[in-house]
Write a protein that holds these residues in place. Structure first.
Motif, short mmCIF file in Angstrom:
data_model
loop_
_atom_site.label_atom_id
_atom_site.label_comp_id
_atom_site.label_asym_id
_atom_site.label_seq_id
_atom_site.Cartn_x
_atom_site.Cartn_y
_atom_site.Cartn_z
N LYS A 28 1.50 5.36 -0.31
CA LYS A 28 0.91 6.68 -0.12
C LYS A 28 1.83 7.71 -0.80
O LYS A 28 3.04 7.66 -0.67
N ASP A 71 0.86 -1.19 0.00
CA ASP A 71 0.00 0.00 0.00
C ASP A 71 0.90 1.24 0.00
O ASP A 71 1.56 1.53 0.99
N SER A 88 -4.38 5.56 -2.10
CA SER A 88 -3.56 4.35 -2.05
C SER A 88 -3.29 3.82 -3.44
O SER A 88 -4.21 3.62 -4.24
N THR A 89 -2.01 3.59 -3.73
CA THR A 89 -1.59 2.81 -4.89
C THR A 89 -1.27 1.42 -4.37
O THR A 89 -0.40 1.26 -3.51
N THR A 90 -1.96 0.41 -4.85
CA THR A 90 -1.88 -0.91 -4.24
C THR A 90 -1.39 -1.96 -5.23
O THR A 90 -1.72 -1.93 -6.42
N GLY A 114 -3.55 5.04 -7.43
CA GLY A 114 -4.49 5.84 -6.68
C GLY A 114 -5.05 6.94 -7.56
O GLY A 114 -5.26 6.77 -8.77
#
Length: 819
Positions: free
Chosen positions: A613, A611, A638-640, A670
């Protein structure tokens, strides 16, 4: 130049030396002689008979992923350990060649700076290639951090081990290791094994020539040296197109020019001589390096390894090629109006001292200094457009690094426990400094270089500095014979400054003659330029990262671990003096490691969820006023990424096999509403508040260089000949599903489709293991594998995509000796 030919001369002399005898087998280096207390084991291995030196038990491989020597199968970290034997047989020459051996690792070539940027587990930054952008995948050589992408473009030679650590490594490894870290360990001198060495020469298609050699020189019972040299070259893969077959007639040129509003009085016919025909080709290699290493060990309690390495690059950048060539033109060719140029010098000093204070305590000091200088020029437009007149129908763009100078040094002090302890611990302090400067020019002309100015600028950054310091600690509590609990903390403090940086842009003054900016041009109003942005700025911030991990022995030959760890990459300054935020990462991971068949088979897996940020993206952009710069953006929310990795290895008797698998079903960006890039023309106009001229909303898009599934399979078998020699065929194949080449996800042109690429080799080793010969074919399917993409808008409004590609089919033969 002298170093390059000296390397070739020394290596050929060693190959031809009479009476050479075997002193080392490449497989033995999997015992990891980089560990500071293993010299006695290595010396013993060096003197064994050749057939006894083969390391058949895979669970005996040692790694230093936790900054202490531990068995790979008992190290609760997702780490890929690559031995020198594998590096040689897979012809790993650069960092990019590692990608198929490591799950989730991708490499992207960037022509305008001639660098390779790395992506791991779907996380990377294609534009982390300048004097101030930081990578997500940190690289270390003998523990010394290499901050710039240019320094990662050097040759890999005389390596003792390569370890790729996946997931954030911020606690122990520090700077910019949010996605992972690569640790290279060079081969060290040996005090007790005597004089020994190896040498190799190579020849192949595209006039490939290579030579390398290394020797161990014991000077006394307490001092030894090792000297290693390498030279590698091949012709460029990209041919020059004949402008005579592409350019319109003079009458057609006049018609096009008059239609654009010109007059016959100002008409100039296109000079075919302005197009390159006979220069060194793009995608060529001409690299040399040498390393001198020394070991001083006056007692069992103190050990000092010192090395100096020099690297020279006189090759050319990789070309952007049209994905769909014009009719009648070869794929590996381009209409080129800028001759390629690449000139790099790099010197690196590395030092490591180890003191065994007592039976339970060791102090280590690691220091390094690097100085890099480079110049280059690159045909950024790639010949995608054919000029219809000297000022219409095409674009001339030369991306040129007039000068770049990067200086960095690092210092790290570690104090750690050794031996059997209830609690294993390490504490340390780290400091790094950079002082960089660059001038980068971009002339963009309409039609040809003799046309009118579309835009041109000069980016002059006289001083950009980085101060980074940290303190860290990590401890592992052996709760029982089978359970262990690990915790770690790192506090990092970063300061970045741009002092006196100015971006100059074309002022469109009608009284100033319109010529492409030259190296000698001093930007000013008198030469047609005005200040686009002042870049003076200062960034300062600190961050605490941590690790919590538990691992247990689930059987005599099995390990299970789970961890939560965080990573951090500092923010910084960018063009116009704007600051961007740091990015942070939380990684959740579960892994297993198993050994089977008395250690002859290993199977390691890891499942992870990451996750991010404020994930950082960088790209060349155009401002609303038409000027240009490099812009950084932080992705909101969030870039997941979620995935599964597996490494299965087998080695017994005459068979060796490896399966490397990566599955990344989730890799989602995100929120970033205003994402732009000059590499992707034709994006919609952006609202004024965005600060850039054109952009698109990439919220929820798929990350680039993250195929959903990839698999590498390697197999080799030894056939024993009647004379006692061995014949070893080897197959290495890689399959990947489709992957995006940018975060814009713009369709087939912005994508690499699913592919299979394979290598074959056949190696003969003589009965006494004194010499070997190997024939190889790489990319035998001659696949065209894209690693990047750009989009151009053509005069008729259509889009044309260009890409960088992995090499075509290559073949050659190698001869090596041990002595």
């Amino acid at each position: 130049m002298k170093l390059r030919y000296s390397a070739l001369y020394v290596a050929m002399s060693l190959v031809l030396a009479p009476g050479a005898v075997l002193a080392a087998d490449q497989d033995v280096t999997s015992q990891n002689s980089s560990a500071q207390n293993s010299s006695a084991q290595n010396s013993s291995a060096q003197n064994q008979a050749p057939t006894e030196r083969k390391v058949k038990q895979l669970d005996s491989i040692q790694v230093t992923a936790t900054k202490r020597e531990t068995p790979l199968q008992r190290t609760p970290v997702a780490v890929t350990a690559i031995t020198p034997d594998t590096l040689e047989k897979e012809r790993v020459m650069t960092v990019q060649d590692l990608t198929k051996l490591v799950p989730g690792l991708q490499g992207t070539s960037q022509g305008d700076h001639g660098v390779v940027t790395l992506t791991l587990r779907g996380i990377g930054n294609d534009s982390a290639k300048t004097e101030y952008a930081d990578p997500e995948v940190a690289t270390f050589v003998d523990g010394v951090y290499a901050p710039r992408a240019e320094t990662a473009a050097g040759l890999l030679f005389d390596m003792d081990a390569v370890e790729v650590l996946r997931g954030p490594q911020g606690t122990l490894w520090g700077r910019n290791s949010t996605a992972g870290a690569i640790s290279f360990q060079t081969a060290k001198p040996d005090l007790t094994a005597g004089f020994f060495g190896n040498a190799q020469i190579e020849a192949g298609n595209y006039n490939t020539m290579g030579a390398r050699a290394a020797v161990n020189l014991p000077i006394s019972s307490t001092f030894a040296m090792r000297v290693a040299v390498v030279h590698q070259q091949h012709d460029g893969y990209v041919d020059y197109q004949n402008p005579a077959s592409e350019l319109p007639s003079v009458a057609q040129q006049q018609t096009a020019y008059l239609a654009s509003g010109g007059t016959l009085a100002n008409f100039k016919p296109i000079d075919p001589g302005q197009f390159v025909q006979n220069a060194q080709k793009y995608n060529s290699q001409d690299q040399s390096a040498a390393r001198v290493s020394a070991l001083w060990q006056p007692s069992d309690a103190f050990r000092w390894n010192l090395s100096y390495e020099q690297f020279l690059d006189r090759g050319t950048p990789d070309m952007n090629l049209m994905q769909t060539p014009r009719p009648g033109q070869n794929f590996w060719s381009a209409l080129i109006d800028t001759a390629p140029y690449l000139h790099r010098n790099e010197g690196t000093l590395r030092s490591r001292m180890d003191w065994n204070i007592n039976d339970g305590l060791e102090l280590s000091y690691v220091a390094g200094y690097n100085h890099f200088t480079g110049q280059s020029q690159f045909d950024q437009d790639g010949g995608v457009g054919v000029p219809t007149s000297f000022t219409t129908g095409a674009t001339y763009q030369n991306d040129r690094t007039n000068s770049s100078n990067y200086m960095s040094y690092t210092n790290e002090l570690d104090l750690k426990s050794v031996g059997q302890q209830t609690v294993d611990w390490i504490v340390g302090a780290y400091f790094a400094y950079e002082d960089n400067n660059i001038r980068f020019d971009i002339p963009i002309m309409n039609g040809t270089q003799y046309g009118t100015v579309s835009w041109q600028g000069s980016f002059i950054q006289p001083k950009e500095t980085v101060d980074s310091s940290a303190v860290f600690g990590q401890a592992t509590w052996h709760m029982s014979d089978s359970w262990r609990l690990t915790g770690g903390l790192r506090w990092s403090d970063d300061e970045k400054k741009n002092e006196g940086g100015i971006n100059w842009g074309w002022a469109y003054d009608p009284t100033v003659p319109q010529f492409p900016i030259a190296i000698s041009t001093v930007p000013s109003p008198a030469t047609g330029f005005s200040v686009s942005t002042h870049n003076d700025a200062k960034y300062s911030d600190d961050e605490l990262t941590w690790l919590a991990r538990v691992d247990t022995d689930i059987s005599e030959h099995g390990l299970l671990y789970g961890s939560i760890s965080t990573g951090y990459k500092s923010g910084g300054t960018q063009d116009a003096g704007t600051l961007y935020k740091p990015e942070t990462l939380t990684n959740y991971e579960i892994g297993t490691k198993f050994s089977f068949l008395d250690g002859h088979m290993t199977w390691n897996t890891a499942a992870y969820y990451e996750d991010f940020k404020n994930f950082q993206l960088a790209a060349p952009i155009t401002y609303p006023n038409g000027n240009r710069g490099l812009g950084f953006s932080n992705v909101q929310g969030s870039t997941t990424v979620a995935g599964l990795e597996s490494e299965l290895a087998y080695s017994k008797q005459d068979d060796r096999a490896t399966l490397v698998t990566s599955i990344i079903p989730k890799k989602t960006l995100g929120s970033l509403q205003y994402a732009g890039s000059n590499d992707y023309q034709g994006l919609p106009a952006c609202p004024p508040q965005s600060g850039i001229a054109s952009c698109m909303n990439i919220t929820g898009n798929t990350l680039a260089h993250a195929p959903t599934f990839s698999l590498t399979a390697i197999y080799e078998h030894d056939f024993h000949m009647g004379n006692g020699g061995r014949l070893t065929p080897r197959f290495s194949g890689e399959y990947q599903t489709a992957q995006w080449l940018s975060v814009f996800n713009l369709g087939p042109g912005d994508q690499q489709k699913a592919y299979f690429m394979g290598d074959l080799s056949l190696r003969y080793t003589e009965p006494q293991d004194r010499w070997w010969v190997n024939a190889y074919v790489q990319n035998f399917t001659d696949q065209r594998i894209r690693t990047s993409a750009m989009r151009f808008v053509m005069p008729d409004g259509s889009y044309q995509y260009l890409s960088q590609y992995l090499p075509p089919l290559t073949f050659g033969i190698q001869l090596g000796v041990w002595f």
